[in-house]
Design a protein around this motif. Structure first.
Motif, mmCIF file in Angstrom:
data_model
loop_
_atom_site.group_PDB
_atom_site.id
_atom_site.type_symbol
_atom_site.label_atom_id
_atom_site.label_comp_id
_atom_site.label_asym_id
_atom_site.label_seq_id
_atom_site.Cartn_x
_atom_site.Cartn_y
_atom_site.Cartn_z
ATOM 1 N N GLU A 85 0.833 -1.194 0.000
ATOM 2 C CA GLU A 85 0.000 0.000 0.000
ATOM 3 C C GLU A 85 0.872 1.250 0.000
ATOM 4 O OE1 GLU A 85 -3.064 -0.273 3.161
ATOM 5 O OE2 GLU A 85 -2.166 -2.210 3.599
ATOM 6 N N ILE A 86 0.593 2.186 -0.895
ATOM 7 C CA ILE A 86 1.318 3.455 -0.912
ATOM 8 C C ILE A 86 0.295 4.596 -0.894
ATOM 9 C CG2 ILE A 86 2.998 4.926 -2.085
ATOM 10 C CD1 ILE A 86 4.050 2.467 -3.531
ATOM 11 N N TYR A 87 0.440 5.451 0.115
ATOM 12 C CA TYR A 87 -0.421 6.610 0.290
ATOM 13 C C TYR A 87 0.439 7.866 0.221
ATOM 14 C CZ TYR A 87 -3.351 2.903 2.105
ATOM 15 O OH TYR A 87 -4.056 1.738 2.238
ATOM 16 N N ALA A 88 -0.136 8.977 -0.142
ATOM 17 C CA ALA A 88 0.611 10.227 -0.256
ATOM 18 C C ALA A 88 1.286 10.588 1.067
ATOM 19 C CB ALA A 88 -0.303 11.358 -0.714
ATOM 20 N N ASP A 89 0.620 10.293 2.173
ATOM 21 C CA ASP A 89 1.174 10.580 3.495
ATOM 22 C C ASP A 89 0.356 9.794 4.516
ATOM 23 O OD1 ASP A 89 -1.239 12.115 3.869
ATOM 24 O OD2 ASP A 89 -0.217 13.871 3.073
ATOM 25 N N GLU A 90 0.749 9.896 5.773
ATOM 26 C CA GLU A 90 0.065 9.131 6.815
ATOM 27 C C GLU A 90 -1.380 9.577 7.003
ATOM 28 O OE1 GLU A 90 1.202 7.128 11.091
ATOM 29 O OE2 GLU A 90 2.583 8.538 10.163
ATOM 30 N N GLN A 91 -1.649 10.855 6.801
ATOM 31 C CA GLN A 91 -3.021 11.354 6.909
ATOM 32 C C GLN A 91 -3.911 10.713 5.835
ATOM 33 O OE1 GLN A 91 -3.492 15.590 6.440
ATOM 34 N NE2 GLN A 91 -5.617 15.541 7.089
ATOM 35 N N ALA A 92 -3.379 10.496 4.651
ATOM 36 C CA ALA A 92 -4.148 9.849 3.587
ATOM 37 C C ALA A 92 -4.543 8.433 3.994
ATOM 38 C CB ALA A 92 -3.346 9.832 2.292
ATOM 39 N N TYR A 93 -3.629 7.738 4.666
ATOM 40 C CA TYR A 93 -3.946 6.394 5.151
ATOM 41 C C TYR A 93 -5.052 6.468 6.205
ATOM 42 C CZ TYR A 93 -3.751 2.004 7.630
ATOM 43 O OH TYR A 93 -4.109 0.822 8.230
ATOM 44 N N ALA A 94 -4.921 7.408 7.129
ATOM 45 C CA ALA A 94 -5.933 7.568 8.183
ATOM 46 C C ALA A 94 -7.309 7.844 7.572
ATOM 47 C CB ALA A 94 -5.523 8.681 9.138
ATOM 48 N N GLN A 95 -7.342 8.643 6.519
ATOM 49 C CA GLN A 95 -8.608 8.933 5.837
ATOM 50 C C GLN A 95 -9.121 7.691 5.104
ATOM 51 O OE1 GLN A 95 -7.332 12.279 3.493
ATOM 52 N NE2 GLN A 95 -7.842 13.753 5.093
ATOM 53 N N HIS A 96 -8.208 6.941 4.501
ATOM 54 C CA HIS A 96 -8.587 5.738 3.752
ATOM 55 C C HIS A 96 -9.334 4.740 4.632
ATOM 56 C CE1 HIS A 96 -8.311 2.137 1.299
ATOM 57 N NE2 HIS A 96 -7.604 1.555 2.249
ATOM 58 N N ILE A 97 -8.822 4.492 5.832
ATOM 59 C CA ILE A 97 -9.449 3.465 6.671
ATOM 60 C C ILE A 97 -10.790 3.908 7.258
ATOM 61 C CG2 ILE A 97 -7.286 2.261 7.145
ATOM 62 C CD1 ILE A 97 -7.265 3.572 9.913
ATOM 63 N N GLN A 98 -11.174 5.154 7.020
ATOM 64 C CA GLN A 98 -12.487 5.636 7.455
ATOM 65 C C GLN A 98 -13.523 5.611 6.331
ATOM 66 O OE1 GLN A 98 -13.129 6.188 10.684
ATOM 67 N NE2 GLN A 98 -11.016 5.540 10.983
ATOM 68 N N THR A 99 -13.104 5.311 5.113
ATOM 69 C CA THR A 99 -14.037 5.342 3.985
ATOM 70 C C THR A 99 -15.021 4.175 4.043
ATOM 71 O OG1 THR A 99 -12.582 4.043 2.561
ATOM 72 C CG2 THR A 99 -12.341 6.467 2.465
ATOM 73 N N ALA A 100 -16.156 4.361 3.400
ATOM 74 C CA ALA A 100 -17.179 3.313 3.367
ATOM 75 C C ALA A 100 -16.668 2.071 2.643
ATOM 76 C CB ALA A 100 -18.441 3.847 2.689
ATOM 77 N N HIS A 101 -15.937 2.265 1.542
ATOM 78 C CA HIS A 101 -15.466 1.082 0.811
ATOM 79 C C HIS A 101 -14.423 0.294 1.598
ATOM 80 C CE1 HIS A 101 -13.171 4.567 -0.805
ATOM 81 N NE2 HIS A 101 -12.131 3.771 -0.625
ATOM 82 N N PHE A 102 -13.559 0.973 2.361
ATOM 83 C CA PHE A 102 -12.608 0.222 3.191
ATOM 84 C C PHE A 102 -13.340 -0.502 4.315
ATOM 85 C CE2 PHE A 102 -10.021 -0.455 6.915
ATOM 86 C CZ PHE A 102 -9.010 -1.239 6.382
ATOM 87 N N ARG A 103 -14.261 0.190 4.991
ATOM 88 C CA ARG A 103 -14.999 -0.449 6.087
ATOM 89 C C ARG A 103 -15.742 -1.682 5.586
ATOM 90 N NH1 ARG A 103 -12.557 0.221 10.187
ATOM 91 N NH2 ARG A 103 -14.233 -0.966 11.100
ATOM 92 N N LYS A 104 -16.343 -1.569 4.402
ATOM 93 C CA LYS A 104 -17.059 -2.716 3.821
ATOM 94 C C LYS A 104 -16.092 -3.873 3.591
ATOM 95 C CE LYS A 104 -19.568 -4.205 -0.286
ATOM 96 N NZ LYS A 104 -19.980 -3.834 -1.652
ATOM 97 N N PHE A 105 -14.941 -3.578 2.979
ATOM 98 C CA PHE A 105 -13.939 -4.616 2.730
ATOM 99 C C PHE A 105 -13.482 -5.244 4.043
ATOM 100 C CE2 PHE A 105 -9.382 -5.461 3.031
ATOM 101 C CZ PHE A 105 -9.316 -6.616 2.272
#
Length: 130
Positions: A85-105
């Protein structure tokens, strides 16, 4: 000092050498890279593959700061999945794990995952074609 802390310290030091007012720009350019080592229940491997394909597609399409998501299986042990996994920065990762599609997965695959190890890394060399 952890490897990540050392990398941040180097980025901070480099930022002091940058033009005035650009320290945050140097620090924010450090990507957040994680490797997830997963072992999947063999009886649920195909369902896991479908779920991760859907999740990766949505994340890459919707989230501009999700730079890359690669899921691969070991050749000799196909239930052993590695996700790079590559994110622009750590904040991007933090935002990613809050998304509906990540939570569903995450929630749908939780019973499929036999073991999970998350490894935070520091970039040494990253190369890719555009």
């Amino acid at each position: 000092m952890s490897t990540r802390a050392a990398a941040i310290a180097v980025a901070s030091t480099l930022s002091m050498l940058a033009l005035p007012g650009s320290a945050t720009a140097v620090e924010s350019k450090m990507p957040f890279i994680r490797i997830a080592e997963l072992e999947i229940d063999p009886a649920q491997l195909e369902a896991f593959k479908a779920a991760i394909a859907e999740g990766v597609e949505a994340a890459v399409r919707i989230e501009p700061k999700v730079l890359a998501l690669y899921a691969v299986a070991e050749r000799e042990r196909p239930t052993h999945i590695r996700v790079f996994e590559i994110y622009a920065d750590e904040q991007a990762y933090a935002q990613h794990i809050q998304t509906a599609h990540f939570r569903k997965f995450f929630e749908s695959t939780l019973p499929m995952v036999v073991s999970r190890r998350l490894i935070d890394t520091v970039p040494v060399v990253l190369g890719a074609k555009p």
